[in-house]
Design a protein around this motif. Structure first.
Motif, PDB file in Angstrom:
ATOM      1  N   VAL A 110       2.142   4.174 -27.628  1.00 22.62           N
ATOM      2  CA  VAL A 110       1.541   3.456 -26.488  1.00 22.62           C
ATOM      3  C   VAL A 110       1.411   4.384 -25.287  1.00 22.62           C
ATOM      4  CG1 VAL A 110       1.821   1.528 -24.872  1.00 22.62           C
ATOM      5  CG2 VAL A 110       2.401   1.226 -27.296  1.00 22.62           C
ATOM      6  N   GLY A 111       2.506   5.040 -24.942  1.00 18.33           N
ATOM      7  CA  GLY A 111       2.510   5.895 -23.752  1.00 18.33           C
ATOM      8  C   GLY A 111       1.522   7.042 -23.837  1.00 18.33           C
ATOM      9  N   GLU A 112       1.253   7.508 -25.056  1.00 24.71           N
ATOM     10  CA  GLU A 112       0.369   8.664 -25.247  1.00 24.71           C
ATOM     11  C   GLU A 112      -1.006   8.265 -25.777  1.00 24.71           C
ATOM     12  OE1 GLU A 112       2.833  11.322 -27.594  1.00 24.71           O
ATOM     13  OE2 GLU A 112       4.409  11.286 -26.049  1.00 24.71           O
ATOM     14  N   GLY A 113      -1.268   6.950 -25.800  1.00 24.89           N
ATOM     15  CA  GLY A 113      -2.636   6.485 -26.050  1.00 24.89           C
ATOM     16  C   GLY A 113      -3.062   6.344 -27.505  1.00 24.89           C
ATOM     17  N   ARG A 114      -2.116   6.486 -28.423  1.00 23.22           N
ATOM     18  CA  ARG A 114      -2.486   6.312 -29.840  1.00 23.22           C
ATOM     19  C   ARG A 114      -2.489   4.847 -30.247  1.00 23.22           C
ATOM     20  NH1 ARG A 114       0.711  10.785 -29.639  1.00 23.22           N
ATOM     21  NH2 ARG A 114       2.592   9.570 -30.010  1.00 23.22           N
ATOM     22  N   ALA A 115      -1.825   4.016 -29.449  1.00 21.75           N
ATOM     23  CA  ALA A 115      -1.795   2.569 -29.709  1.00 21.75           C
ATOM     24  C   ALA A 115      -2.005   1.839 -28.387  1.00 21.75           C
ATOM     25  CB  ALA A 115      -0.465   2.162 -30.332  1.00 21.75           C
ATOM     26  N   ASP A 116      -2.529   0.625 -28.487  1.00 23.00           N
ATOM     27  CA  ASP A 116      -2.734  -0.197 -27.288  1.00 23.00           C
ATOM     28  C   ASP A 116      -1.435  -0.908 -26.895  1.00 23.00           C
ATOM     29  OD1 ASP A 116      -5.685   0.177 -27.183  1.00 23.00           O
ATOM     30  OD2 ASP A 116      -5.549  -0.791 -29.143  1.00 23.00           O
ATOM     31  N   GLN A 117      -0.710  -1.345 -27.899  1.00 22.60           N
ATOM     32  CA  GLN A 117       0.544  -2.054 -27.677  1.00 22.60           C
ATOM     33  C   GLN A 117       1.488  -1.711 -28.830  1.00 22.60           C
ATOM     34  OE1 GLN A 117      -0.106  -6.273 -27.303  1.00 22.60           O
ATOM     35  NE2 GLN A 117      -1.273  -6.072 -25.394  1.00 22.60           N
ATOM     36  N   ALA A 118       2.739  -2.152 -28.692  1.00 18.95           N
ATOM     37  CA  ALA A 118       3.699  -1.957 -29.786  1.00 18.95           C
ATOM     38  C   ALA A 118       4.608  -3.171 -29.904  1.00 18.95           C
ATOM     39  CB  ALA A 118       4.524  -0.693 -29.566  1.00 18.95           C
TER      40      ALA A 118
END
Ligand SMILES: O=C(CO)[C@H](O)[C@H](O)COP(=O)(O)O
Length: 144
Positions: free
Chosen positions: A53-61
């Motif tokens: 999430v923090g590095e932009g590979r996912a929108d949420q976790a």
């Protein structure tokens, strides 16, 4: 959405979380015990999902451990992450609305399949508040 999911074991609703998210049409990125090649200790598993999430590979976790506390603590160490430990739908709604939470932390001990469905329903229905005071609180998190 792209949603990273971490769990430190396959107990309880860990795999059900993945099924529920895929059933809702989300792309799921697996970590911890959900990925046979990954480290499954809660701090490492939760960190991996939160970094997505923090590095932009996912929108949420969604991060899970037996209590949910360790998973939420680990996730909240990652810049840009606002993880909220939710045990019910009301809390999940508030986490999205007032906290603009981008990581949902769950207890594998406490969360039943029924409550998981309710929590996810509220989580995805919830929109962050546009109220100035709410935005100021969320903005201040980055400054702390
Ligand atoms: O809730 C947790 C951390 O907050 C863990 O799931 C709990 O401590 C069990 O971990 P382990 O199976 O490694 O002993």
């Amino acid at each position: 959405m792209r949603i990273a999911v971490a769990a430190d074991s396959l107990d309880g609703v860990a795999e059900r979380v993945v099924e529920e998210l895929r059933g809702r049409g989300h792309e799921v990125i697996l970590h911890g015990a959900l990925d046979p090649t990954a480290r499954d200790d809660w701090a490492w598993a939760s960190e991996a999902a939160a970094r997505d999430v923090g590095e932009g590979r996912a929108d949420q976790a969604v991060v899970c451990c037996w209590t949910g506390t360790g998973a939420s603590i680990a996730a909240n160490k990652v810049p840009g992450v606002r993880a909220a430990l939710c045990a019910d739908a009301y809390t999940a709604d508030g986490a999205r609305r007032w906290n603009d939470a981008n990581v949902l932390a769950l207890s594998l001990r406490l969360t039943s399949e029924v409550v998981l469905g309710e929590i996810l329903e509220a989580w995805f229905a919830g929109e962050p508040s546009t109220d100035d005071a709410d935005r100021a609180n969320v903005a201040h998190l980055d400054a702390i």
